[in-house]
Design a protein around this motif. Sequence first.
Motif, PDB file in Angstrom:
ATOM      1  N   ASN A 143     -27.939  49.650  37.567  1.00 17.78           N
ATOM      2  CA  ASN A 143     -28.296  48.270  37.244  1.00 17.78           C
ATOM      3  C   ASN A 143     -27.134  47.457  36.683  1.00 17.78           C
ATOM      4  OD1 ASN A 143     -28.152  49.566  34.815  1.00 17.78           O
ATOM      5  ND2 ASN A 143     -30.059  48.746  34.001  1.00 17.78           N
ATOM      6  N   ARG A 144     -26.015  48.101  36.321  1.00 15.25           N
ATOM      7  CA  ARG A 144     -24.880  47.397  35.721  1.00 15.25           C
ATOM      8  C   ARG A 144     -23.694  47.211  36.670  1.00 15.25           C
ATOM      9  NH1 ARG A 144     -21.870  46.555  30.895  1.00 15.25           N
ATOM     10  NH2 ARG A 144     -20.418  44.977  31.620  1.00 15.25           N
ATOM     11  N   VAL A 145     -23.460  48.183  37.543  1.00 14.73           N
ATOM     12  CA  VAL A 145     -22.231  48.158  38.324  1.00 14.73           C
ATOM     13  C   VAL A 145     -22.468  48.652  39.741  1.00 14.73           C
ATOM     14  CG1 VAL A 145     -21.482  50.478  37.626  1.00 14.73           C
ATOM     15  CG2 VAL A 145     -19.766  48.784  38.244  1.00 14.73           C
ATOM     16  N   LYS A 146     -21.651  48.164  40.663  1.00 13.73           N
ATOM     17  CA  LYS A 146     -21.696  48.626  42.045  1.00 13.73           C
ATOM     18  C   LYS A 146     -20.271  48.956  42.471  1.00 13.73           C
ATOM     19  CE  LYS A 146     -23.397  47.333  46.628  1.00 13.73           C
ATOM     20  NZ  LYS A 146     -24.113  46.299  47.383  1.00 13.73           N
ATOM     21  N   LEU A 147     -20.073  50.178  42.955  1.00 14.16           N
ATOM     22  CA  LEU A 147     -18.778  50.629  43.458  1.00 14.16           C
ATOM     23  C   LEU A 147     -18.882  50.784  44.962  1.00 14.16           C
ATOM     24  CD1 LEU A 147     -18.080  53.494  40.865  1.00 14.16           C
ATOM     25  CD2 LEU A 147     -17.406  51.099  40.712  1.00 14.16           C
ATOM     26  N   THR A 148     -18.056  50.020  45.688  1.00 12.90           N
ATOM     27  CA  THR A 148     -18.009  50.125  47.142  1.00 12.90           C
ATOM     28  C   THR A 148     -16.561  50.359  47.557  1.00 12.90           C
ATOM     29  OG1 THR A 148     -17.843  47.714  47.322  1.00 12.90           O
ATOM     30  CG2 THR A 148     -20.047  48.678  47.556  1.00 12.90           C
ATOM     31  N   LEU A 149     -16.384  50.735  48.803  1.00 11.92           N
ATOM     32  CA  LEU A 149     -15.056  51.070  49.293  1.00 11.92           C
ATOM     33  C   LEU A 149     -14.100  49.881  49.149  1.00 11.92           C
ATOM     34  CD1 LEU A 149     -13.466  53.384  50.715  1.00 11.92           C
ATOM     35  CD2 LEU A 149     -13.999  52.216  52.867  1.00 11.92           C
ATOM     36  N   LEU A 150     -12.964  50.129  48.513  1.00 14.49           N
ATOM     37  CA  LEU A 150     -11.896  49.132  48.410  1.00 14.49           C
ATOM     38  C   LEU A 150     -11.055  49.218  49.681  1.00 14.49           C
ATOM     39  CD1 LEU A 150     -10.081  47.128  46.773  1.00 14.49           C
ATOM     40  CD2 LEU A 150      -8.860  49.158  45.949  1.00 14.49           C
ATOM     41  N   ASP A 151     -10.856  48.084  50.323  1.00  8.62           N
ATOM     42  CA  ASP A 151     -10.028  48.083  51.525  1.00  8.62           C
ATOM     43  C   ASP A 151      -9.367  46.722  51.705  1.00  8.62           C
ATOM     44  OD1 ASP A 151     -11.926  46.384  52.745  1.00  8.62           O
ATOM     45  OD2 ASP A 151     -12.977  48.075  53.645  1.00  8.62           O
ATOM     46  N   LEU A 152      -8.695  46.559  52.822  1.00 13.69           N
ATOM     47  CA  LEU A 152      -7.943  45.323  53.051  1.00 13.69           C
ATOM     48  C   LEU A 152      -8.837  44.118  53.319  1.00 13.69           C
ATOM     49  CD1 LEU A 152      -4.966  46.778  55.105  1.00 13.69           C
ATOM     50  CD2 LEU A 152      -5.021  46.132  52.693  1.00 13.69           C
ATOM     51  N   SER A 153     -10.141  44.331  53.475  1.00 13.97           N
ATOM     52  CA  SER A 153     -11.053  43.204  53.697  1.00 13.97           C
ATOM     53  C   SER A 153     -11.579  42.608  52.394  1.00 13.97           C
ATOM     54  CB  SER A 153     -12.239  43.646  54.568  1.00 13.97           C
ATOM     55  OG  SER A 153     -13.117  44.463  53.822  1.00 13.97           O
ATOM     56  N   ASN A 154     -11.460  43.337  51.277  1.00 11.14           N
ATOM     57  CA  ASN A 154     -12.054  42.823  50.042  1.00 11.14           C
ATOM     58  C   ASN A 154     -11.116  42.804  48.832  1.00 11.14           C
ATOM     59  OD1 ASN A 154     -11.942  45.530  49.287  1.00 11.14           O
ATOM     60  ND2 ASN A 154     -14.147  45.859  49.431  1.00 11.14           N
ATOM     61  N   TYR A 155      -9.924  43.334  48.950  1.00 10.92           N
ATOM     62  CA  TYR A 155      -9.049  43.460  47.789  1.00 10.92           C
ATOM     63  C   TYR A 155      -8.636  42.117  47.191  1.00 10.92           C
ATOM     64  CZ  TYR A 155      -4.703  42.013  50.043  1.00 10.92           C
ATOM     65  OH  TYR A 155      -3.723  41.281  50.640  1.00 10.92           O
TER      66      TYR A 155
ATOM     67  N   LYS B 281     -22.022  40.376  34.945  1.00  8.95           N
ATOM     68  CA  LYS B 281     -21.193  39.162  34.977  1.00  8.95           C
ATOM     69  C   LYS B 281     -21.133  38.547  36.371  1.00  8.95           C
ATOM     70  CE  LYS B 281     -18.391  40.418  31.026  1.00  8.95           C
ATOM     71  NZ  LYS B 281     -17.341  39.837  30.233  1.00  8.95           N
ATOM     72  N   GLU B 282     -21.694  39.252  37.355  1.00  9.85           N
ATOM     73  CA  GLU B 282     -21.758  38.786  38.738  1.00  9.85           C
ATOM     74  C   GLU B 282     -20.379  38.442  39.308  1.00  9.85           C
ATOM     75  OE1 GLU B 282     -24.663  35.616  38.723  1.00  9.85           O
ATOM     76  OE2 GLU B 282     -26.317  37.062  38.728  1.00  9.85           O
ATOM     77  N   THR B 283     -19.448  39.376  39.096  1.00 12.02           N
ATOM     78  CA  THR B 283     -18.099  39.174  39.621  1.00 12.02           C
ATOM     79  C   THR B 283     -17.380  40.519  39.747  1.00 12.02           C
ATOM     80  OG1 THR B 283     -16.074  37.880  39.371  1.00 12.02           O
ATOM     81  CG2 THR B 283     -17.013  38.812  37.355  1.00 12.02           C
ATOM     82  N   TYR B 284     -16.302  40.513  40.509  1.00 13.34           N
ATOM     83  CA  TYR B 284     -15.494  41.722  40.646  1.00 13.34           C
ATOM     84  C   TYR B 284     -14.689  41.946  39.375  1.00 13.34           C
ATOM     85  CZ  TYR B 284     -16.882  41.930  45.469  1.00 13.34           C
ATOM     86  OH  TYR B 284     -17.637  42.035  46.615  1.00 13.34           O
ATOM     87  N   ALA B 285     -14.544  43.214  39.006  1.00 16.72           N
ATOM     88  CA  ALA B 285     -13.948  43.554  37.712  1.00 16.72           C
ATOM     89  C   ALA B 285     -12.666  44.361  37.816  1.00 16.72           C
ATOM     90  CB  ALA B 285     -14.962  44.329  36.862  1.00 16.72           C
ATOM     91  N   GLY B 286     -12.458  45.088  38.924  1.00 16.03           N
ATOM     92  CA  GLY B 286     -11.272  45.929  39.026  1.00 16.03           C
ATOM     93  C   GLY B 286     -11.420  46.988  40.098  1.00 16.03           C
ATOM     94  N   SER B 287     -10.752  48.104  39.874  1.00 14.44           N
ATOM     95  CA  SER B 287     -10.682  49.158  40.881  1.00 14.44           C
ATOM     96  C   SER B 287     -10.639  50.525  40.213  1.00 14.44           C
ATOM     97  CB  SER B 287      -9.420  48.951  41.724  1.00 14.44           C
ATOM     98  OG  SER B 287      -9.263  49.984  42.663  1.00 14.44           O
ATOM     99  N   THR B 288     -11.099  51.536  40.923  1.00 13.22           N
ATOM    100  CA  THR B 288     -11.007  52.928  40.489  1.00 13.22           C
ATOM    101  C   THR B 288     -10.988  53.789  41.741  1.00 13.22           C
ATOM    102  OG1 THR B 288     -11.908  54.585  38.956  1.00 13.22           O
ATOM    103  CG2 THR B 288     -13.511  53.330  40.264  1.00 13.22           C
ATOM    104  N   ARG B 289     -10.720  55.077  41.563  1.00 18.95           N
ATOM    105  CA  ARG B 289     -10.717  55.914  42.767  1.00 18.95           C
ATOM    106  C   ARG B 289     -10.865  57.393  42.450  1.00 18.95           C
ATOM    107  NH1 ARG B 289      -4.547  55.224  44.992  1.00 18.95           N
ATOM    108  NH2 ARG B 289      -5.065  53.144  44.358  1.00 18.95           N
ATOM    109  N   PHE B 290     -11.377  58.097  43.448  1.00 23.74           N
ATOM    110  CA  PHE B 290     -11.271  59.553  43.507  1.00 23.74           C
ATOM    111  C   PHE B 290      -9.954  59.815  44.215  1.00 23.74           C
ATOM    112  CE2 PHE B 290     -16.100  59.434  44.119  1.00 23.74           C
ATOM    113  CZ  PHE B 290     -16.376  59.706  42.793  1.00 23.74           C
ATOM    114  N   GLY B 291      -9.124  60.677  43.655  1.00 23.53           N
ATOM    115  CA  GLY B 291      -7.846  60.941  44.283  1.00 23.53           C
ATOM    116  C   GLY B 291      -7.484  62.411  44.248  1.00 23.53           C
ATOM    117  N   LEU B 292      -6.434  62.743  44.957  1.00 27.79           N
ATOM    118  CA  LEU B 292      -5.948  64.122  45.060  1.00 27.79           C
ATOM    119  C   LEU B 292      -7.109  65.071  45.341  1.00 27.79           C
ATOM    120  CD1 LEU B 292      -3.369  64.004  42.139  1.00 27.79           C
ATOM    121  CD2 LEU B 292      -2.913  63.729  44.563  1.00 27.79           C
ATOM    122  N   MET B 293      -7.952  64.673  46.289  1.00 28.28           N
ATOM    123  CA  MET B 293      -9.152  65.449  46.622  1.00 28.28           C
ATOM    124  C   MET B 293      -8.764  66.758  47.309  1.00 28.28           C
ATOM    125  SD  MET B 293     -11.617  62.351  47.918  1.00 28.28           S
ATOM    126  CE  MET B 293     -13.113  63.315  47.948  1.00 28.28           C
TER     127      MET B 293
END
Length: 190
Positions: A9-21, A73-85
């Motif tokens: 209910n607080r946050v939505k994480l979707t794929l970061l890519d060249l269409s939304n960055y 806040k109804e806005t984009y806040a930043g970025s995070t990632r799973f890495g070195l999988m």
Amino acid sequence: MNIPTLENNRVKLTLLDLSNYKNLESIAKEEDLIFYSPSDISTPEKLRDYVQAAVDGYYHKTTIPFIIYDKEKETYAGSTRFGLMNRKNKLLHIGWTWVGHDFQGTGLNSNIKFLMLKYVFETLEFEKIEFRIDERNNKSRRAVEKLGATLEGILRKDTLMNDDFRRSTCCYGILKEEWPNIKATVFKAF
């Protein structure tokens, strides 16, 4: 690869890519936002390169980068990632996390980490999550310690920073068998 959307209910994480960055360009310009990172996102070109590297990692199945949307806040806040999988050893890193100064201390990061930890341990069924943090970054170190992560050691002067400083990196970890207790205590409100 399945592209997860992690959401509560607080946050939505979707794929970061060249269409939304580009939704992150104004945040990326904030002063000292990623001071403790060897990355540079200070210009639109550098942010695009940062995202391109994350996208390349996604296609090589070593990262899953997310754009963070703050529903409150109804806005984009930043970025995070799973890495070195590492699928063979069922291990990955959570990191490359940055949120704008207006979002810090609001509980947003706890929601992000809960969704990420839950996905890794309960959906992917990985055995371990690691966090790598600059030894000088006390704010981030306290944050992962509050999550229940254990300091496993410090890699001395292992990372060259943009200003030619050689940082030492603190290695924190959470094991799959620790997750149920962390979920029931640290994240009991979730």
